[in-house]
Design a protein around this motif. Structure first.
Motif, mmCIF file in Angstrom:
data_model
loop_
_atom_site.group_PDB
_atom_site.id
_atom_site.type_symbol
_atom_site.label_atom_id
_atom_site.label_comp_id
_atom_site.label_asym_id
_atom_site.label_seq_id
_atom_site.Cartn_x
_atom_site.Cartn_y
_atom_site.Cartn_z
ATOM 1 N N VAL A 281 13.274 -7.965 -7.208
ATOM 2 C CA VAL A 281 12.672 -6.771 -6.619
ATOM 3 C C VAL A 281 12.635 -6.882 -5.104
ATOM 4 O O VAL A 281 12.621 -7.969 -4.550
ATOM 5 C CB VAL A 281 11.232 -6.530 -7.142
ATOM 6 C CG1 VAL A 281 11.218 -6.288 -8.635
ATOM 7 C CG2 VAL A 281 10.299 -7.656 -6.776
ATOM 8 N N SER A 282 12.612 -5.731 -4.467
ATOM 9 C CA SER A 282 12.359 -5.620 -3.038
ATOM 10 C C SER A 282 11.029 -4.909 -2.899
ATOM 11 O O SER A 282 10.762 -3.931 -3.605
ATOM 12 C CB SER A 282 13.445 -4.796 -2.350
ATOM 13 O OG SER A 282 14.682 -5.425 -2.444
ATOM 14 N N TYR A 283 10.205 -5.371 -1.996
ATOM 15 C CA TYR A 283 8.892 -4.778 -1.811
ATOM 16 C C TYR A 283 8.965 -3.610 -0.834
ATOM 17 O O TYR A 283 9.767 -3.610 0.090
ATOM 18 C CB TYR A 283 7.906 -5.841 -1.328
ATOM 19 C CG TYR A 283 7.759 -6.952 -2.339
ATOM 20 C CD1 TYR A 283 6.997 -6.761 -3.480
ATOM 21 C CD2 TYR A 283 8.409 -8.164 -2.174
ATOM 22 C CE1 TYR A 283 6.877 -7.767 -4.424
ATOM 23 C CE2 TYR A 283 8.301 -9.175 -3.113
ATOM 24 C CZ TYR A 283 7.536 -8.967 -4.236
ATOM 25 O OH TYR A 283 7.429 -9.951 -5.179
ATOM 26 N N VAL A 284 8.101 -2.615 -1.073
ATOM 27 C CA VAL A 284 8.086 -1.389 -0.285
ATOM 28 C C VAL A 284 6.685 -1.191 0.281
ATOM 29 O O VAL A 284 5.685 -1.377 -0.415
ATOM 30 C CB VAL A 284 8.452 -0.178 -1.180
ATOM 31 C CG1 VAL A 284 8.377 1.110 -0.401
ATOM 32 C CG2 VAL A 284 9.822 -0.360 -1.805
ATOM 33 N N LEU A 285 6.625 -0.808 1.551
ATOM 34 C CA LEU A 285 5.358 -0.520 2.213
ATOM 35 C C LEU A 285 5.571 0.711 3.087
ATOM 36 O O LEU A 285 6.521 0.759 3.866
ATOM 37 C CB LEU A 285 4.948 -1.718 3.081
ATOM 38 C CG LEU A 285 3.566 -1.688 3.701
ATOM 39 C CD1 LEU A 285 2.499 -1.860 2.628
ATOM 40 C CD2 LEU A 285 3.433 -2.805 4.725
ATOM 41 N N GLY A 286 4.721 1.714 2.938
ATOM 42 C CA GLY A 286 4.857 2.930 3.732
ATOM 43 C C GLY A 286 3.656 3.830 3.521
ATOM 44 O O GLY A 286 2.648 3.414 2.947
ATOM 45 N N PHE A 287 3.769 5.063 3.967
ATOM 46 C CA PHE A 287 2.690 6.034 3.820
ATOM 47 C C PHE A 287 3.195 7.196 2.996
ATOM 48 O O PHE A 287 4.328 7.661 3.173
ATOM 49 C CB PHE A 287 2.192 6.492 5.194
ATOM 50 C CG PHE A 287 1.576 5.367 5.972
ATOM 51 C CD1 PHE A 287 0.268 4.983 5.730
ATOM 52 C CD2 PHE A 287 2.309 4.665 6.910
ATOM 53 C CE1 PHE A 287 -0.303 3.922 6.418
ATOM 54 C CE2 PHE A 287 1.755 3.604 7.604
ATOM 55 C CZ PHE A 287 0.446 3.229 7.362
ATOM 56 N N ASP A 288 2.352 7.671 2.075
ATOM 57 C CA ASP A 288 2.778 8.664 1.105
ATOM 58 C C ASP A 288 1.552 9.352 0.522
ATOM 59 O O ASP A 288 0.427 8.866 0.651
ATOM 60 C CB ASP A 288 3.550 7.938 -0.005
ATOM 61 C CG ASP A 288 4.377 8.837 -0.889
ATOM 62 O OD1 ASP A 288 4.453 10.050 -0.619
ATOM 63 O OD2 ASP A 288 4.954 8.319 -1.861
ATOM 64 N N ARG A 289 1.802 10.476 -0.156
ATOM 65 C CA ARG A 289 0.741 11.135 -0.923
ATOM 66 C C ARG A 289 0.621 10.456 -2.280
ATOM 67 O O ARG A 289 1.575 9.862 -2.775
ATOM 68 C CB ARG A 289 1.074 12.604 -1.130
ATOM 69 C CG ARG A 289 0.943 13.429 0.108
ATOM 70 C CD ARG A 289 1.076 14.911 -0.239
ATOM 71 N NE ARG A 289 0.850 15.710 0.940
ATOM 72 C CZ ARG A 289 1.758 16.484 1.494
ATOM 73 N NH1 ARG A 289 2.966 16.573 0.972
ATOM 74 N NH2 ARG A 289 1.466 17.179 2.570
ATOM 75 N N LYS A 290 -0.544 10.606 -2.895
ATOM 76 C CA LYS A 290 -0.764 10.043 -4.222
ATOM 77 C C LYS A 290 0.070 10.818 -5.233
ATOM 78 O O LYS A 290 0.088 12.042 -5.233
ATOM 79 C CB LYS A 290 -2.248 10.116 -4.592
ATOM 80 C CG LYS A 290 -2.553 9.497 -5.929
ATOM 81 C CD LYS A 290 -4.016 9.562 -6.272
ATOM 82 C CE LYS A 290 -4.232 8.943 -7.645
ATOM 83 N NZ LYS A 290 -5.590 9.123 -8.107
ATOM 84 N N GLY A 291 0.781 10.079 -6.090
ATOM 85 C CA GLY A 291 1.576 10.681 -7.147
ATOM 86 C C GLY A 291 0.836 10.662 -8.473
ATOM 87 O O GLY A 291 -0.187 9.987 -8.627
#
Length: 102
Positions: A41-51
């Motif tokens: 896996v590759s890890y992801v970090l960011g800003f987003d709305r709740k899904g």
């Protein structure tokens, strides 16, 4: 309980990013993974709305969203922030193993 640890240094940098980069008020920190096959896996970090398939956690007034399908890959992971002469950015650390930088 949040399945991933976020260091104080990383949390400080996340809050700084939120305040300086005009992140919308209805966004939170997204922590997740890409992949999961033979290559890992590759890890992801960011800003987003709740899904709709997200778990929500509050970390020192910062909403954190993690897709339920990603939870098992994040258990035991720590998000840290590295700042040195050679690089600067967020890193993911798993049980004293090698770091993956963003």
């Amino acid at each position: 309980m949040i399945p991933v640890k976020v260091s104080e240094k990383a949390l400080k940098e996340i809050k700084k990013t939120i305040s300086h980069k005009n992140i919308p008020a209805d966004y939170g920190l997204r922590i997740g993974v890409n992949g999961g096959g033979c290559a890992g896996v590759s890890y992801v970090l960011g800003f987003d709305r709740k899904g709709t398939g997200d778990s929500e956690f509050i970390l020192d007034d910062v909403p954190v969203y993690i897709a339920k399908k990603d939870t098992m890959f994040l258990i035991g992971i720590e998000v840290d922030f590295y700042e040195g002469n050679d690089a600067r950015g967020f890193t993911f650390i798993k049980n004293d193993e090698k770091q993956q930088s963003l």
